[in-house]
Design a protein around this motif. Sequence first.
Motif, PDB file in Angstrom:
ATOM      1  N   ARG A 648      -2.798  -4.813   4.918  1.00  0.00           N
ATOM      2  CA  ARG A 648      -2.070  -4.814   3.648  1.00  0.00           C
ATOM      3  C   ARG A 648      -0.937  -5.849   3.620  1.00  0.00           C
ATOM      4  NH1 ARG A 648      -1.949   1.043   4.938  1.00  0.00           N
ATOM      5  NH2 ARG A 648      -3.880   1.939   4.108  1.00  0.00           N
ATOM      6  N   TRP A 649      -0.743  -6.562   4.730  1.00  0.00           N
ATOM      7  CA  TRP A 649       0.377  -7.506   4.839  1.00  0.00           C
ATOM      8  C   TRP A 649      -0.132  -8.916   5.127  1.00  0.00           C
ATOM      9  CZ3 TRP A 649       5.790  -6.378   4.904  1.00  0.00           C
ATOM     10  CH2 TRP A 649       6.107  -5.015   4.747  1.00  0.00           C
ATOM     11  N   ARG A 650       0.504  -9.909   4.483  1.00  0.00           N
ATOM     12  CA  ARG A 650       0.288 -11.308   4.867  1.00  0.00           C
ATOM     13  C   ARG A 650       1.231 -11.650   6.011  1.00  0.00           C
ATOM     14  NH1 ARG A 650       1.427 -12.186  -0.562  1.00  0.00           N
ATOM     15  NH2 ARG A 650       3.231 -13.459   0.104  1.00  0.00           N
ATOM     16  N   LEU A 651       0.885 -12.680   6.773  1.00  0.00           N
ATOM     17  CA  LEU A 651       1.725 -13.048   7.906  1.00  0.00           C
ATOM     18  C   LEU A 651       3.123 -13.477   7.460  1.00  0.00           C
ATOM     19  CD1 LEU A 651       2.063 -13.456  10.934  1.00  0.00           C
ATOM     20  CD2 LEU A 651       1.154 -15.781  10.661  1.00  0.00           C
ATOM     21  N   ASP A 652       3.219 -14.222   6.366  1.00  0.00           N
ATOM     22  CA  ASP A 652       4.545 -14.648   5.924  1.00  0.00           C
ATOM     23  C   ASP A 652       5.399 -13.458   5.509  1.00  0.00           C
ATOM     24  OD1 ASP A 652       2.875 -14.241   3.665  1.00  0.00           O
ATOM     25  OD2 ASP A 652       4.150 -15.524   2.418  1.00  0.00           O
ATOM     26  N   GLU A 653       4.761 -12.404   4.976  1.00  0.00           N
ATOM     27  CA  GLU A 653       5.494 -11.186   4.628  1.00  0.00           C
ATOM     28  C   GLU A 653       5.976 -10.470   5.894  1.00  0.00           C
ATOM     29  OE1 GLU A 653       3.319  -9.864   0.458  1.00  0.00           O
ATOM     30  OE2 GLU A 653       2.372  -9.331   2.365  1.00  0.00           O
TER      31      GLU A 653
END
Length: 679
Positions: A648-653
């Motif tokens: 559910r998460w992008r790496l930048d997030e």
Amino acid sequence: MANQTGSDKLVSENIAIPNPAGLHARPAAVLATKAKSFQSDIKILFGDLSANAKSVVGIMGLSTRKGDIVRIEASGEDAAEALNELTQLIKDACGEDEHEAPPATTAPAQPVQQQPIIVDANLLTGVGASPGIAIGRIYHHRIQEFDIPEHGLAYTDEQARFLKALADASSQIEDIKVRLKEPAKQAIMSMHQELLQDPDLMAHTYTNLGEGKSAAWSWRDAFTAYSARLEAQGNAFLGERANDIRDIGRRVLALLAGVEHVEIDVPEGSILIAEDLTPSDTAALDPVKVKGFCTRTGGATSHVAILARSFGIPAVCGIDQQALLIPEGGQAIIDGSLGTLRLAPTKEQLEAAEAEIKKIEARRAEESALSQNEAKTSDGTRIEVVANIRNATDAREAIVKGAEGVGLLRSEFLFDNRDTAPSEEEQAQEYCAVAKALGSERTLVVRTLDVGGDKPLSYMPLPKEDNPFLGLRGIRVGLERPDILRTQLRAILQAAPYAKLHIMFPMIASIDELREAKAILAEEQASMGVKDVKVGIMVEVPSTAVMAERFAKEVDFFSIGTNDLTQYVLAMDRGHPQLAKQADALHPGVLAMIAMTCEGAKKHGKWVGVCGGLASDERAAPLLVGMGVTELSASIPSIPSVKATLSRWRLDECNQLAKDILEKATTAEVREHLAKTAR
């Protein structure tokens, strides 16, 4: 020092009990098992009280607490040896380490007593013992009653009937263990088998038999007396263990009475209400039929509650007495998180409960669907999610749950609960079994023996230490006893053909320790002709985190043990009854150490994993990834939720989350931010 008391009896020095809950079930069982290895008669002396050291029931019945002073009395040909070894065992807390329990058995953080008081005749309250919400129909479980004659046949006839009943009961429990499969659940049943042979229960029973009583009457008198004795101590741990004694007691009693021990069979969609449930009754429940249960007795730390959590069944213990009078068949809502049972729910209350249940089910379905996929963030960044295990059975279960390998094989399971060290052949057989269960494409990280300090071995006595957490632990024990380390390394290396083998040294605090351990490994590798084995270290002490860049030049990987790292960073014993809640791995100081480790490793292209408790916390997963962690080694039940959360998460997030969190000043601020950003 032992003192002679006359009549060839030896008595030990005064011993202060270090266990946070005194000599409760687990340390009592360890102590009794060790005492049984000696021929001498051995007693535990506590003030004016004494107990047979070979009896789990007797030791628990002393109702000791942390800091209480006990002595050991022994008489017989090996009395001196027994005194020395049992004294040291008690000083070493009988090997107890209560903070390695898997998250699945963790009690709910907020008991119902802390909820606002609601005046509502249809809302019954207790203690939340297993989280979750369910809607079902009330079904009562009544304890079996037996017609027991007081007087029996000839002594030898009654004795024979009694011994057969014990053997049959043990066989029944063994059948339950086989069905349970999971080691944690099997351990509870193993303790019940141990109670079947408890010398105090046996002595009480045989005394009654000698007076002409029947086997059934004698046994019932024994187990009811001892369970009542434990409950009368006013100690929650002992009160819950009384339920274990009643469990094995009733099982044997049913056999003696010629009544079949009936496992609970309920209509589908039931909420079970009972005065109490035994652990074996709970283990036999069908989660498809039983939506939840409430008991009048027990608590969140009981074996019944532990089993309920492992099954995912909502449960409430200590429910209001009124629950036993509820008519069967009525609809109800059980909330195991709040510790409530809602009777005659309104349409609005049912709709709200159904919405919450659907929300939970949808999340679990999503997690299950993702469990066999590669773990990665929503933008495709690969993160390995692997498992913490003890043996090949765990390895197979972990794969089913979605584990992509093993990030921590705790080799201690081969060394525990025995009188001598395991041979190279014994160890190799187990390590190879784990590797074969994983297969050649999966990683297997084996941690070398991590004992000493708070985790002693009876056959490898170490000197008494004022502060065992700062003494001979982990690799220090291996370097002190290179014979044991070399044997283990040779055994581990035999698993190299079957999986991607990694060897990890625990409690490394200096470059010198690492180099000495690596040199021993290199010698054993050369002698066996084994190559392509990766070498890593646990990051558990501040010095290793601070020097991560220098360590990274000499290892292939790091694995952060957040449990020990937390206590060493904060100077807080994770077993301290007053400080344990503050020893939080989400403390900003601990997180700074994790970030520092990742920065040092990155400069030399080495990967960092986390195998401590924080890796099993799905909320912390994106935070750890944002700090640079690329492998999470979690407890088996938490693997699907960790993988699903990462998706559910992008790496930048994740990176931004880590940046924001690392600026927080308190643990409360960290937790508040994670709660706000949870997905």
